[in-house]
Design a protein around this motif. Structure first.
Motif, PDB file in Angstrom:
ATOM      1  N   ARG A  62       0.835  -1.195   0.000  1.00 50.46           N
ATOM      2  CA  ARG A  62       0.000   0.000   0.000  1.00 50.46           C
ATOM      3  C   ARG A  62       0.868   1.242   0.000  1.00 50.46           C
ATOM      4  N   ASP A  63       0.344   2.333  -0.557  1.00 49.35           N
ATOM      5  CA  ASP A  63       1.040   3.612  -0.501  1.00 49.35           C
ATOM      6  C   ASP A  63       1.206   4.012   0.960  1.00 49.35           C
ATOM      7  N   GLY A  64       2.327   4.629   1.243  1.00 53.21           N
ATOM      8  CA  GLY A  64       2.603   5.011   2.617  1.00 53.21           C
ATOM      9  C   GLY A  64       3.552   4.025   3.269  1.00 53.21           C
ATOM     10  N   ASP A  65       3.592   2.789   2.730  1.00 54.81           N
ATOM     11  CA  ASP A  65       4.615   1.857   3.179  1.00 54.81           C
ATOM     12  C   ASP A  65       5.927   2.322   2.560  1.00 54.81           C
ATOM     13  N   ASP A  66       7.020   2.020   3.182  1.00 62.48           N
ATOM     14  CA  ASP A  66       8.337   2.487   2.752  1.00 62.48           C
ATOM     15  C   ASP A  66       8.795   1.734   1.496  1.00 62.48           C
ATOM     16  N   GLU A  67       9.127   2.490   0.432  1.00 66.68           N
ATOM     17  CA  GLU A  67       9.554   1.859  -0.820  1.00 66.68           C
ATOM     18  C   GLU A  67      10.781   0.975  -0.611  1.00 66.68           C
ATOM     19  N   ASP A  68      11.713   1.419   0.252  1.00 69.10           N
ATOM     20  CA  ASP A  68      12.888   0.588   0.532  1.00 69.10           C
ATOM     21  C   ASP A  68      12.483  -0.725   1.193  1.00 69.10           C
ATOM     22  N   GLU A  69      11.441  -0.666   2.031  1.00 69.72           N
ATOM     23  CA  GLU A  69      10.950  -1.882   2.656  1.00 69.72           C
ATOM     24  C   GLU A  69      10.391  -2.833   1.595  1.00 69.72           C
ATOM     25  N   LEU A  70       9.718  -2.292   0.581  1.00 69.15           N
ATOM     26  CA  LEU A  70       9.202  -3.143  -0.494  1.00 69.15           C
ATOM     27  C   LEU A  70      10.355  -3.824  -1.221  1.00 69.15           C
ATOM     28  N   GLY A  95      -7.194   5.271  -7.191  1.00 67.59           N
ATOM     29  CA  GLY A  95      -8.426   5.853  -6.680  1.00 67.59           C
ATOM     30  C   GLY A  95      -8.895   5.222  -5.380  1.00 67.59           C
ATOM     31  N   ARG A  96      -8.309   4.075  -5.003  1.00 68.55           N
ATOM     32  CA  ARG A  96      -8.651   3.424  -3.737  1.00 68.55           C
ATOM     33  C   ARG A  96      -7.664   3.888  -2.669  1.00 68.55           C
ATOM     34  N   GLU A  97      -8.095   3.840  -1.429  1.00 72.04           N
ATOM     35  CA  GLU A  97      -7.197   4.199  -0.331  1.00 72.04           C
ATOM     36  C   GLU A  97      -5.976   3.282  -0.349  1.00 72.04           C
ATOM     37  N   GLY A  98      -4.792   3.882  -0.257  1.00 75.74           N
ATOM     38  CA  GLY A  98      -3.557   3.106  -0.246  1.00 75.74           C
ATOM     39  C   GLY A  98      -2.989   2.811  -1.611  1.00 75.74           C
ATOM     40  N   ALA A  99      -3.628   3.298  -2.688  1.00 78.14           N
ATOM     41  CA  ALA A  99      -3.103   3.038  -4.035  1.00 78.14           C
ATOM     42  C   ALA A  99      -1.745   3.736  -4.190  1.00 78.14           C
ATOM     43  N   PRO A 100      -0.698   2.985  -4.568  1.00 81.21           N
ATOM     44  CA  PRO A 100       0.616   3.598  -4.713  1.00 81.21           C
ATOM     45  C   PRO A 100       0.764   4.315  -6.042  1.00 81.21           C
ATOM     46  N   ASN A 101       1.710   5.211  -6.106  1.00 87.76           N
ATOM     47  CA  ASN A 101       2.102   5.834  -7.364  1.00 87.76           C
ATOM     48  C   ASN A 101       2.570   4.717  -8.291  1.00 87.76           C
ATOM     49  N   ALA A 102       2.255   4.833  -9.572  1.00 88.45           N
ATOM     50  CA  ALA A 102       2.584   3.769 -10.536  1.00 88.45           C
ATOM     51  C   ALA A 102       4.075   3.432 -10.551  1.00 88.45           C
ATOM     52  N   SER A 103       4.920   4.403 -10.296  1.00 90.67           N
ATOM     53  CA  SER A 103       6.362   4.150 -10.381  1.00 90.67           C
ATOM     54  C   SER A 103       6.936   3.509  -9.122  1.00 90.67           C
ATOM     55  N   THR A 104       6.190   3.514  -8.024  1.00 91.87           N
ATOM     56  CA  THR A 104       6.730   3.021  -6.760  1.00 91.87           C
ATOM     57  C   THR A 104       7.102   1.547  -6.834  1.00 91.87           C
ATOM     58  N   VAL A 105       6.184   0.713  -7.298  1.00 94.44           N
ATOM     59  CA  VAL A 105       6.458  -0.725  -7.359  1.00 94.44           C
ATOM     60  C   VAL A 105       7.544  -1.001  -8.390  1.00 94.44           C
ATOM     61  N   GLN A 106       7.482  -0.329  -9.547  1.00 93.23           N
ATOM     62  CA  GLN A 106       8.508  -0.501 -10.581  1.00 93.23           C
ATOM     63  C   GLN A 106       9.893  -0.171 -10.026  1.00 93.23           C
ATOM     64  N   SER A 107       9.994   0.938  -9.322  1.00 98.49           N
ATOM     65  CA  SER A 107      11.269   1.371  -8.766  1.00 98.49           C
ATOM     66  C   SER A 107      11.793   0.383  -7.725  1.00 98.49           C
ATOM     67  N   ALA A 108      10.911  -0.052  -6.824  1.00 96.97           N
ATOM     68  CA  ALA A 108      11.318  -1.018  -5.803  1.00 96.97           C
ATOM     69  C   ALA A 108      11.734  -2.339  -6.446  1.00 96.97           C
ATOM     70  N   ALA A 109      10.999  -2.759  -7.469  1.00 99.43           N
ATOM     71  CA  ALA A 109      11.335  -4.003  -8.170  1.00 99.43           C
ATOM     72  C   ALA A 109      12.724  -3.897  -8.797  1.00 99.43           C
ATOM     73  N   GLN A 110      12.997  -2.784  -9.461  1.00100.89           N
ATOM     74  CA  GLN A 110      14.302  -2.600 -10.093  1.00100.89           C
ATOM     75  C   GLN A 110      15.424  -2.598  -9.062  1.00100.89           C
ATOM     76  N   THR A 111      15.173  -1.939  -7.927  1.00 98.99           N
ATOM     77  CA  THR A 111      16.163  -1.932  -6.844  1.00 98.99           C
ATOM     78  C   THR A 111      16.467  -3.356  -6.396  1.00 98.99           C
ATOM     79  N   ALA A 112      15.455  -4.214  -6.415  1.00 95.06           N
ATOM     80  CA  ALA A 112      15.601  -5.606  -5.985  1.00 95.06           C
ATOM     81  C   ALA A 112      16.070  -6.521  -7.119  1.00 95.06           C
ATOM     82  N   GLY A 113      16.357  -5.963  -8.296  1.00 98.03           N
ATOM     83  CA  GLY A 113      16.836  -6.765  -9.413  1.00 98.03           C
ATOM     84  C   GLY A 113      15.740  -7.470 -10.179  1.00 98.03           C
ATOM     85  N   MET A 114      14.543  -6.892 -10.163  1.00 96.65           N
ATOM     86  CA  MET A 114      13.389  -7.521 -10.807  1.00 96.65           C
ATOM     87  C   MET A 114      12.762  -6.566 -11.820  1.00 96.65           C
ATOM     88  N   ASN A 115      12.030  -7.124 -12.762  1.00 93.48           N
ATOM     89  CA  ASN A 115      11.179  -6.356 -13.667  1.00 93.48           C
ATOM     90  C   ASN A 115       9.747  -6.473 -13.184  1.00 93.48           C
TER      91      ASN A 115
END
Length: 140
Positions: A62-70, A95-115
């Motif tokens: 969810r949005d508000g969780d730490d991207e580094d934690e993801l 539009g739902r509560e907690g919806a993350p910015n579209a780039s958040t998961v992509q960025s965290a995935a890349q940091t973790a070596g994933m697509n």
């Protein structure tokens, strides 16, 4: 009930007998998704403390969780995922509560070596984003 591509959970790529590990569960998750995965696999979902190899992973995010934690959670989850089994990040839809910015998961995935794949609707309120290790069936 809204029909989705994930009506019976097969689209996650999990199979009968698979052990699926669930990360970052909270009381806001969609229990219908959890139940469909358990029906499909015939196994209960296991939590972060499960200490054997697993066949698949879902991470509730969810949005508000730490991207580094993801990113750290993705790395930890991938470490116990056997044979490049399916890994999904499930997020509230835009539009739902907690919806993350579209780039958040992509960025965290890349940091973790994933697509991260394009988000797919998995329930009325949740999208699923499949992750793959770089060089493993990636379309990029």
């Amino acid at each position: 009930m809204i029909e989705t591509a994930f009506q019976n959970a097969e689209e996650f790529g999990f199979r009968s007998g698979d052990i699926v590990q669930e990360w970052l569960w909270d009381d806001d998750v969609d229990d219908s998704i959890r139940e469909k995965i358990e029906q499909l696999t015939g196994e209960e979902l296991v939590d972060e403390d499960y200490d054997s190899a697993v066949d698949g992973v879902i991470i509730w995010w969810r949005d508000g969780d730490d991207e580094d934690e993801l990113a750290d959670t993705i790395v930890d989850a991938y470490a116990v995922l056997g044979d490049d089994g399916p890994m999904w990040v499930l997020c509230p839809k835009p539009g739902r509560e907690g919806a993350p910015n579209a780039s958040t998961v992509q960025s965290a995935a890349q940091t973790a070596g994933m697509n991260a794949a394009t988000p797919l609707t998995v329930s009325k309120d949740w999208n699923g984003i499949q992750l793959r290790a770089f060089g493993k069936g990636s379309s990029h």
